[in-house]
Design an enzyme around this catalytic site. Sequence first.
Site, PDB file in Angstrom:
ATOM      1  N   LYS A  30       0.859  -1.203   0.000  1.00 38.60           N
ATOM      2  CA  LYS A  30       0.000   0.000   0.000  1.00 38.60           C
ATOM      3  C   LYS A  30       0.882   1.235   0.000  1.00 38.60           C
ATOM      4  O   LYS A  30       2.045   1.191   0.433  1.00 38.60           O
ATOM      5  CB  LYS A  30      -0.951   0.028   1.205  1.00 38.60           C
ATOM      6  CG  LYS A  30      -0.281   0.075   2.597  1.00 38.60           C
ATOM      7  CD  LYS A  30       0.130   1.458   3.067  1.00 38.60           C
ATOM      8  CE  LYS A  30       0.914   1.430   4.373  1.00 38.60           C
ATOM      9  NZ  LYS A  30       1.803   2.524   4.607  1.00 38.60           N
ATOM     10  N   SER A  45       2.531  -6.464   6.869  1.00 38.94           N
ATOM     11  CA  SER A  45       1.076  -6.499   7.067  1.00 38.94           C
ATOM     12  C   SER A  45       0.394  -7.214   5.905  1.00 38.94           C
ATOM     13  O   SER A  45      -0.561  -7.970   6.098  1.00 38.94           O
ATOM     14  CB  SER A  45       0.513  -5.074   7.181  1.00 38.94           C
ATOM     15  OG  SER A  45       1.112  -4.412   8.263  1.00 38.94           O
ATOM     16  N   ASP A  90      -2.100  -1.709  10.110  1.00 40.01           N
ATOM     17  CA  ASP A  90      -2.162  -1.767   8.639  1.00 40.01           C
ATOM     18  C   ASP A  90      -2.735  -3.086   8.114  1.00 40.01           C
ATOM     19  O   ASP A  90      -2.945  -3.221   6.903  1.00 40.01           O
ATOM     20  CB  ASP A  90      -0.751  -1.593   8.042  1.00 40.01           C
ATOM     21  CG  ASP A  90      -0.305  -0.130   8.038  1.00 40.01           C
ATOM     22  OD1 ASP A  90      -1.166   0.767   8.055  1.00 40.01           O
ATOM     23  OD2 ASP A  90       0.916   0.104   8.016  1.00 40.01           O
TER      24      ASP A  90
HETATM   25  P1  ATP Z   1       5.548  -0.726   9.707  1.00 34.59           P
HETATM   26  O1  ATP Z   1       5.149   0.665   9.308  1.00 34.59           O
HETATM   27  O2  ATP Z   1       4.389  -1.644   9.971  1.00 34.59           O
HETATM   28  O3  ATP Z   1       6.619  -0.788  10.771  1.00 34.59           O
HETATM   29  P2  ATP Z   1       6.666  -1.017   7.044  1.00 34.59           P
HETATM   30  O4  ATP Z   1       5.500  -0.930   6.160  1.00 34.59           O
HETATM   31  O5  ATP Z   1       7.541   0.183   7.033  1.00 34.59           O
HETATM   32  O6  ATP Z   1       6.244  -1.421   8.477  1.00 34.59           O
HETATM   33  P3  ATP Z   1       7.487  -3.807   6.747  1.00 34.59           P
HETATM   34  O7  ATP Z   1       8.096  -4.292   5.476  1.00 34.59           O
HETATM   35  O8  ATP Z   1       6.158  -4.313   7.102  1.00 34.59           O
HETATM   36  O9  ATP Z   1       7.579  -2.239   6.694  1.00 34.59           O
HETATM   37  O10 ATP Z   1       8.570  -4.142   7.883  1.00 34.59           O
HETATM   38  C1  ATP Z   1       8.544  -3.631   9.202  1.00 34.59           C
HETATM   39  C2  ATP Z   1       9.339  -4.564  10.106  1.00 34.59           C
HETATM   40  O11 ATP Z   1       8.594  -5.760  10.276  1.00 34.59           O
HETATM   41  C3  ATP Z   1      10.678  -4.994   9.521  1.00 34.59           C
HETATM   42  O12 ATP Z   1      11.691  -4.398  10.245  1.00 34.59           O
HETATM   43  C4  ATP Z   1      10.721  -6.508   9.636  1.00 34.59           C
HETATM   44  O13 ATP Z   1      11.803  -6.942  10.407  1.00 34.59           O
HETATM   45  C5  ATP Z   1       9.431  -6.901  10.339  1.00 34.59           C
HETATM   46  N1  ATP Z   1       8.684  -8.000   9.674  1.00 34.59           N
HETATM   47  C6  ATP Z   1       8.004  -8.974  10.291  1.00 34.59           C
HETATM   48  N2  ATP Z   1       7.412  -9.798   9.418  1.00 34.59           N
HETATM   49  C7  ATP Z   1       7.702  -9.346   8.181  1.00 34.59           C
HETATM   50  C8  ATP Z   1       7.361  -9.787   6.868  1.00 34.59           C
HETATM   51  N3  ATP Z   1       6.607 -10.879   6.644  1.00 34.59           N
HETATM   52  N4  ATP Z   1       7.823  -9.053   5.840  1.00 34.59           N
HETATM   53  C9  ATP Z   1       8.571  -7.941   6.073  1.00 34.59           C
HETATM   54  N5  ATP Z   1       8.931  -7.505   7.284  1.00 34.59           N
HETATM   55  C10 ATP Z   1       8.504  -8.193   8.353  1.00 34.59           C
END
Ligand code: ATP
Length: 296
Positions: free
Chosen positions: A11, A103, A136
């Site tokens: 997203k 998410s 999210d």
């Molecule tokens: P958020 O804003 O929810 O913190 P984001 O959208 O910036 O996240 P994501 O790629 O969801 O980024 O990663 C956030 C953190 O979640 C990462 O540091 C990672 O270690 C952890 N994580 C846990 N499960 C996953 C997954 N299946 N894919 C990616 N990251 C994951």
Amino acid sequence: MRQLTLLARAKINLSLDVLGRLPDGYHAVETVLQSVDLADRVTLREAPAKVTVRCDHPGVPPGEGNLAVCAAELLRRTAGERRGVVIEIVKAIPVAAGLAGGSADAAAVLWGLNRLWELGLSDGALLRLAGELGADVPFALEGGTALGRGRGERLTSLPLPRGLGVVLVHPPASLATAAVYRGWDAAPSPSARHTPGVVRALTAGDRQELACAVGNDLEPVARRLQPEVAAARGMLLAAGATGVAMSGSGPTVFALAADREAARRLAASLSPAPGWSVLPCRVARRGICVPEANIG
Ligand code: ATP
């Protein structure tokens, strides 16, 4: 052994307004969320008793820290299910990038295991579980275009800007969501209130107004923490891009384009530094999709 493969989509936040802090310490936001067709590939394989995850990306936690594993365990507890699953994730969504890749994977696991294990949970029940996993995750399950209130999880559907192209620019900067919100807390400023304009533009179907209205209250904070965020914005603006804003808590910055072809042209005209990702894509109506009839 039965298995199911799903696409779990990223997203972007067309707007993100920070309205203040909630009593539980989280931040009250108003945001317009939009699915794009950049997706991780999540395969669920039946297994005897355990939940395990395999992922090709070194930044993704291997065990219980993985949000996809949390989703499977939550579903098992809720449904009293004893079967296990092997979750295989092929990442296409940059990690910790403000694109909600974790998410998306978790939402795909909730949706897919409900089907693979034939649990018969309603959409409403899955949404409630999604809300327990993170702010999210409900949107990742619903997908499309939506206004998010509260922590971003109270969703109202909005019209999809059909066919709209998007270019994502992801600098290899590390920006933890918590650090960005701490930065905002240290110098809270009144919200620039991007969301009402974005909602108006989407409702009117006015793409030019939409490009003018996008924005993110967290972007000035993220730019202070990581100069690459400003560099990503600067590179897009120098190439003539419009509708430029940061997604989530960054560091990904996006630009809007007329359609996928225009997004590809804009992406090809950029000269990113080594290690940067430039990803042309298009808005999507769904958060999760089944690539082909592949259960069996
Ligand atoms: P958020 O804003 O929810 O913190 P984001 O959208 O910036 O996240 P994501 O790629 O969801 O980024 O990663 C956030 C953190 O979640 C990462 O540091 C990672 O270690 C952890 N994580 C846990 N499960 C996953 C997954 N299946 N894919 C990616 N990251 C994951």
